[in-house]
Design an enzyme around this catalytic site. Structure first.
Site, short mmCIF file in Angstrom:
data_model
loop_
_atom_site.label_atom_id
_atom_site.label_comp_id
_atom_site.label_asym_id
_atom_site.label_seq_id
_atom_site.Cartn_x
_atom_site.Cartn_y
_atom_site.Cartn_z
N GLY A 18 49.02 13.80 -104.42
CA GLY A 18 49.19 12.61 -105.28
C GLY A 18 50.61 12.08 -105.33
O GLY A 18 51.00 11.46 -106.31
N ILE A 109 34.61 9.56 -97.30
CA ILE A 109 34.26 8.25 -96.75
C ILE A 109 33.36 7.52 -97.74
O ILE A 109 32.43 8.13 -98.30
CB ILE A 109 33.59 8.43 -95.37
CG1 ILE A 109 34.64 8.92 -94.38
CG2 ILE A 109 32.96 7.11 -94.88
CD1 ILE A 109 34.11 9.34 -93.05
N HIS A 126 47.19 4.64 -94.88
CA HIS A 126 46.88 5.37 -93.65
C HIS A 126 48.18 5.74 -92.93
O HIS A 126 49.03 4.86 -92.69
CB HIS A 126 45.98 4.51 -92.76
CG HIS A 126 45.59 5.20 -91.51
ND1 HIS A 126 44.80 6.34 -91.51
CD2 HIS A 126 45.90 4.95 -90.21
CE1 HIS A 126 44.65 6.74 -90.27
NE2 HIS A 126 45.29 5.93 -89.47
N VAL A 178 35.69 3.29 -90.62
CA VAL A 178 36.83 4.07 -91.13
C VAL A 178 38.16 3.62 -90.50
O VAL A 178 38.28 3.49 -89.28
CB VAL A 178 36.59 5.59 -90.86
CG1 VAL A 178 37.79 6.41 -91.30
CG2 VAL A 178 35.33 6.03 -91.60
#
Ligand code: GRF
Length: 226
Positions: A18, A109, A126, A178
């Site tokens: 996190g 996902i 990403h 994805v």
């Protein structure tokens, strides 16, 4: 509602440390993101350190156990409806009146059926460079160097294995495919001689902590009432 009273309510989804959630918390606490608040933090893992970070800052934080699809179902096309876990998650996000879902190291996902509930309202960080529209297998760097668009769970290691000299991170809108949605912002990072996956990922995270704040700022403008 006038744009003055408008507040963009974030639902931050995490599975681990996190640190990107922390970057958002710090940006909010230092007034870098006016008109934005964290409505809810959800983790699919009870031991995710990000949950502790949220609680330390008095943010509502929930552990939502996630049911995996059975291995034998992997080769069967997913049903056009939400899974039980997704239904729970969507209910929570609606209950907490979340406007924007931020996948900050979320390792599950999300189906097309789930994403339809939050159109243009789910973004992901990403740790690799993706083309502007998110699709395609090649990314061209600022200096015109072509590198593969690394996707999936091991994008950092893939960049090292491919021997490329540049990688980076980006924040993009989430689509059912994805790591293939339109990019909101990105930054390139040089790969140093002797970099390990861990070393490189740590440097990428430093960049991500800036990018996530920038991305939320950009998306907020899109959702602000006129
Ligand atoms: C980030 O590197 C992000 O790119 C990837 O997961 C990592 C999450 O890190 N999707 P943290 O939990 O925010 O520290």
């Amino acid at each position: 509602m006038s744009s003055q009273n408008f507040s963009l309510r974030l639902g931050v989804l995490i599975s681990g440390s996190g640190s990107n959630l922390q970057a958002l918390i710090e940006a909010l606490e230092s007034q870098q993101l006016p008109g934005v608040e964290i409505a809810l933090v959800v983790s699919n893992r009870a031991d995710a350190y990000g949950l502790q970070r949220a609680l330390k800052h008095n943010l509502p934080a929930i552990y939502l156990p996630w049911k995996q699809r059975p291995v034998e179902a992997r080769f069967i096309a997913p049903k056009p409806t939400m899974s039980e876990s997704e239904t729970r998650l969507a209910t929570l996000l609606h209950l907490f009146q979340v406007d924007l879902v931020v996948l900050a190291g979320w390792m599950r996902i999300l189906s097309a059926a789930f994403l339809e509930q939050f159109p243009q309202r789910v973004i992901n960080i990403h740790p690799a460079l993706l083309p502007d529209d998110g699709t395609g297998s090649i990314f061209t760097t600022k200096n015109g160097i072509q590198i593969p668009a690394f996707r999936g769970l091991h994008a950092v290691q893939q960049a090292l294995d491919a021997g490329v000299k540049i990688t980076g991170s980006c924040v993009h809108f989430v689509t059912p495919e994805v790591d293939a949605g339109p990019v909101i912002c990105r930054e390139e990072v040089i790969i140093e001689e002797g970099d390990t996956e861990e070393m490189l990922h740590e440097r990428l995270k430093v960049v991500e902590h800036r990018l996530i704040v920038k991305a939320v700022e950009s998306v907020k403008v899109l959702h602000e009432p006129a």
